[in-house]
Scaffold this motif. Structure first.
Motif, mmCIF file in Angstrom:
data_model
loop_
_atom_site.group_PDB
_atom_site.id
_atom_site.type_symbol
_atom_site.label_atom_id
_atom_site.label_comp_id
_atom_site.label_asym_id
_atom_site.label_seq_id
_atom_site.Cartn_x
_atom_site.Cartn_y
_atom_site.Cartn_z
ATOM 1 N N ASN A 46 0.928 -1.439 0.233
ATOM 2 C CA ASN A 46 0.138 0.280 0.214
ATOM 3 C C ASN A 46 1.121 0.977 -0.153
ATOM 4 O OD1 ASN A 46 -2.960 -1.160 0.160
ATOM 5 N ND2 ASN A 46 -1.967 -2.172 1.789
ATOM 6 N N GLU A 47 1.972 1.692 1.250
ATOM 7 C CA GLU A 47 3.143 2.665 0.854
ATOM 8 C C GLU A 47 3.379 2.895 -0.534
ATOM 9 O OE1 GLU A 47 2.572 1.085 5.085
ATOM 10 O OE2 GLU A 47 2.800 -0.232 2.785
ATOM 11 N N VAL A 48 4.205 1.506 -0.958
ATOM 12 C CA VAL A 48 4.869 0.991 -2.519
ATOM 13 C C VAL A 48 3.787 1.957 -3.218
ATOM 14 C CG1 VAL A 48 5.170 0.724 -4.169
ATOM 15 C CG2 VAL A 48 6.296 -0.206 -2.258
ATOM 16 N N ILE A 49 1.930 1.825 -3.716
ATOM 17 C CA ILE A 49 1.178 2.164 -4.642
ATOM 18 C C ILE A 49 0.905 4.053 -4.385
ATOM 19 C CG2 ILE A 49 -1.187 2.091 -5.775
ATOM 20 C CD1 ILE A 49 -0.961 -1.123 -4.027
ATOM 21 N N GLU A 50 1.077 4.236 -3.198
ATOM 22 C CA GLU A 50 0.847 5.636 -2.560
ATOM 23 C C GLU A 50 1.874 6.271 -3.162
ATOM 24 O OE1 GLU A 50 -1.741 6.611 -1.915
ATOM 25 O OE2 GLU A 50 -3.628 5.022 -1.046
ATOM 26 N N LYS A 51 2.750 5.673 -2.531
ATOM 27 C CA LYS A 51 4.072 6.707 -2.706
ATOM 28 C C LYS A 51 4.408 7.024 -4.758
ATOM 29 C CE LYS A 51 7.368 7.964 -1.031
ATOM 30 N NZ LYS A 51 7.888 9.394 -0.584
ATOM 31 N N ILE A 52 3.927 6.004 -5.616
ATOM 32 C CA ILE A 52 3.944 5.799 -6.709
ATOM 33 C C ILE A 52 2.739 7.351 -7.170
ATOM 34 C CG2 ILE A 52 3.220 4.492 -9.141
ATOM 35 C CD1 ILE A 52 6.392 4.307 -8.312
ATOM 36 N N LYS A 53 1.492 6.551 -6.691
ATOM 37 C CA LYS A 53 -0.146 8.342 -6.834
ATOM 38 C C LYS A 53 0.727 9.122 -6.765
ATOM 39 C CE LYS A 53 -2.763 5.436 -5.420
ATOM 40 N NZ LYS A 53 -4.168 5.292 -4.894
ATOM 41 N N ASN A 54 1.612 9.109 -5.500
ATOM 42 C CA ASN A 54 1.765 10.766 -4.848
ATOM 43 C C ASN A 54 2.993 11.378 -6.384
ATOM 44 O OD1 ASN A 54 -0.199 10.885 -2.895
ATOM 45 N ND2 ASN A 54 1.684 9.550 -1.536
ATOM 46 N N GLU A 55 3.182 10.833 -6.293
ATOM 47 C CA GLU A 55 5.430 12.110 -6.975
ATOM 48 C C GLU A 55 4.470 11.153 -8.229
ATOM 49 O OE1 GLU A 55 7.725 12.496 -6.244
ATOM 50 O OE2 GLU A 55 7.856 12.205 -4.002
ATOM 51 N N ASN A 56 2.888 11.203 -8.792
ATOM 52 C CA ASN A 56 2.604 10.572 -10.177
ATOM 53 C C ASN A 56 3.430 10.527 -11.348
ATOM 54 O OD1 ASN A 56 0.431 12.717 -9.476
ATOM 55 N ND2 ASN A 56 2.089 14.311 -9.364
ATOM 56 N N ILE A 57 3.782 9.442 -10.702
ATOM 57 C CA ILE A 57 4.649 8.339 -11.823
ATOM 58 C C ILE A 57 4.266 7.578 -12.703
ATOM 59 C CG2 ILE A 57 6.406 6.281 -11.811
ATOM 60 C CD1 ILE A 57 7.344 7.050 -8.779
ATOM 61 N N ILE A 58 3.969 7.716 -13.824
ATOM 62 C CA ILE A 58 3.284 6.654 -14.706
ATOM 63 C C ILE A 58 3.749 5.450 -15.397
ATOM 64 C CG2 ILE A 58 3.105 6.271 -17.353
ATOM 65 C CD1 ILE A 58 2.431 9.644 -17.644
ATOM 66 N N SER A 59 3.229 4.535 -14.970
ATOM 67 C CA SER A 59 3.686 3.039 -14.499
ATOM 68 C C SER A 59 2.815 2.197 -15.200
ATOM 69 C CB SER A 59 3.768 2.762 -13.446
ATOM 70 O OG SER A 59 3.801 0.579 -13.431
ATOM 71 N N VAL A 60 3.454 1.213 -16.291
ATOM 72 C CA VAL A 60 2.262 0.079 -17.068
ATOM 73 C C VAL A 60 1.649 -0.907 -16.156
ATOM 74 C CG1 VAL A 60 3.073 0.785 -19.433
ATOM 75 C CG2 VAL A 60 4.322 -0.641 -17.803
ATOM 76 N N MET A 61 1.577 -1.742 -16.595
ATOM 77 C CA MET A 61 1.330 -3.041 -15.334
ATOM 78 C C MET A 61 2.219 -3.999 -15.568
ATOM 79 S SD MET A 61 -2.356 -5.448 -15.772
ATOM 80 C CE MET A 61 -3.712 -4.415 -14.784
ATOM 81 N N GLY A 62 2.209 -4.878 -14.486
ATOM 82 C CA GLY A 62 3.553 -5.553 -14.399
ATOM 83 C C GLY A 62 2.453 -6.792 -13.862
ATOM 84 N N ASN A 63 2.937 -7.866 -13.956
ATOM 85 C CA ASN A 63 1.615 -9.051 -13.808
ATOM 86 C C ASN A 63 1.380 -9.327 -12.224
ATOM 87 O OD1 ASN A 63 5.340 -9.896 -13.804
ATOM 88 N ND2 ASN A 63 4.691 -11.862 -12.812
ATOM 89 N N TYR A 64 2.494 -9.314 -11.694
ATOM 90 C CA TYR A 64 2.124 -8.909 -9.868
ATOM 91 C C TYR A 64 0.567 -7.839 -9.598
ATOM 92 C CZ TYR A 64 4.094 -11.904 -6.690
ATOM 93 O OH TYR A 64 4.332 -13.252 -5.100
ATOM 94 N N ASP A 65 0.831 -6.851 -10.747
ATOM 95 C CA ASP A 65 0.090 -5.966 -10.357
ATOM 96 C C ASP A 65 -1.324 -6.477 -10.985
ATOM 97 O OD1 ASP A 65 2.214 -4.145 -10.089
ATOM 98 O OD2 ASP A 65 2.663 -3.421 -11.734
ATOM 99 N N ASP A 66 -1.300 -6.791 -11.719
ATOM 100 C CA ASP A 66 -2.180 -7.951 -12.636
ATOM 101 C C ASP A 66 -3.339 -8.636 -11.444
ATOM 102 O OD1 ASP A 66 -4.094 -8.647 -14.903
ATOM 103 O OD2 ASP A 66 -2.795 -10.928 -14.462
ATOM 104 N N ALA A 67 -2.146 -9.567 -10.671
ATOM 105 C CA ALA A 67 -3.029 -11.065 -10.295
ATOM 106 C C ALA A 67 -3.251 -9.859 -8.629
ATOM 107 C CB ALA A 67 -1.524 -11.873 -9.738
ATOM 108 N N VAL A 68 -2.685 -9.132 -8.160
ATOM 109 C CA VAL A 68 -2.879 -9.015 -7.004
ATOM 110 C C VAL A 68 -4.769 -7.227 -6.969
ATOM 111 C CG1 VAL A 68 -2.598 -6.745 -5.532
ATOM 112 C CG2 VAL A 68 -1.029 -8.300 -6.013
ATOM 113 N N GLY A 69 -4.251 -7.212 -8.225
ATOM 114 C CA GLY A 69 -5.323 -6.260 -8.378
ATOM 115 C C GLY A 69 -6.780 -6.847 -9.217
ATOM 116 N N PHE A 70 -6.981 -8.107 -9.596
ATOM 117 C CA PHE A 70 -7.855 -8.847 -10.445
ATOM 118 C C PHE A 70 -8.137 -10.102 -9.178
ATOM 119 C CE2 PHE A 70 -6.629 -6.264 -13.572
ATOM 120 C CZ PHE A 70 -8.635 -5.950 -14.324
ATOM 121 N N GLU A 71 -7.229 -10.329 -7.582
ATOM 122 C CA GLU A 71 -6.923 -11.156 -7.078
ATOM 123 C C GLU A 71 -6.915 -12.272 -7.718
ATOM 124 O OE1 GLU A 71 -10.594 -10.661 -4.577
ATOM 125 O OE2 GLU A 71 -9.943 -8.295 -3.848
#
Length: 259
Positions: A46-71
């Motif tokens: 959660n802290e990493v995601i919030e940091k990415i959002k707060n710093e306005n860092i544009i990201s593409v999706m990784g396989n772990y992002d996909d797996a966690v986001g879609f459970e």
């Protein structure tokens, strides 16, 4: 002249991310992009995601992002059977459990690829490869014929990808494939984090890889405290078992090319 930073595979490692962002700030870059895998393995999704959002860092999706986001029940990783698979599954299920609903929605919203054009240089961002956005490992050892297919499948001049946690630069068929390595789970045989700086000036681009040390002990202690498998802490403490990658004194970690 435009200077851009690329980070990848943060894997819930807040200490590594904060240290890398501190180093990037000294570089005075115009923009930071991420090649995915914000979460997984580490103790602070959660802290990493919030940091990415707060710093306005544009990201593409990784396989772990996909797996966690879609459970999902699998991250699609190339694990060896046995304990390695067990550790990966434990990491995934724990991360799904602790990641907030809002942050899962953010992960689900990430694009699988992103194409940029900066000063006449076209750049494709993808976690795996242009032919398999989330799961293909494009390594220094990847078969040349496969690299040929990857290079010829895109119109962009540069492909920047992640997923392997290994720094890589390949030049073929007038294309350049770059991998910044990993911020949160490096596999270069040395504890720390790696990232990529790309400079573009009137169609000429140059790149260099940077190695940054961070408080590995603090992250390891967090992994143990939250109850994640001890093997995940060992990987960080050893920098994995891989011997290749950038070092502070490397003379082979930069290049200059013209489009």
């Amino acid at each position: 002249m435009v200077k851009i930073a690329f980070i990848s595979d943060i894997h819930s490692n807040l200490e590594a991310l904060e240290r890398v962002l501190e180093d990037i700030k000294k570089e005075k870059v115009s923009k930071i992009f991420c090649l995915g895998d914000l979460v997984g393995y580490g103790p602070n999704p959660n802290e990493v995601i919030e940091k990415i959002k707060n710093e306005n860092i544009i990201s593409v999706m990784g396989n772990y992002d996909d797996a966690v986001g879609f459970e999902k029940t699998s991250c699609g990783c190339s694990y060896n059977p046995g304990r390695e698979t067990e550790v990966g599954d434990e990491s995934l299920f724990w991360t799904i459990k602790v990641t907030s609903k809002d942050n899962k929605e953010f992960l689900k919203s990430l694009p699988k690829k992103l194409s940029l054009e900066i000063e006449s240089v076209k750049i494709l961002l993808v976690h795996g490869s242009p032919l398999n956005h989330l799961l293909e490992y494009v390594k220094p050892s990847t078969d040349p014929e496969r690299l040929k297919l990857i290079a010829k499948s895109v119109e962009e001049d540069i492909i920047v990808n992640g997923h392997t946690h290994l720094v890589m630069a390949k030049h073929l068929y007038r294309k350049t494939i770059l991998n910044p390595g990993s911020v949160g789970r490096t596999k270069n045989g040395k504890p720390g984090a790696t990232y990529l700086i790309l400079e573009i000036d009137e169609g000429v681009f140059s790149y260099r890889f940077k190695f940054v040390e961070y408080d590995v002990k603090k992250t390891v202690e967090k992994i143990v405290k939250v109850g994640l498998p001890i093997e995940l802490a060992t990987v960080l403490a050893l920098g994995s078992a891989y011997s290749m990658g950038p070092s502070k004194n490397s003379k082979n970690n930069l290049g200059v090319f013209k489009v």
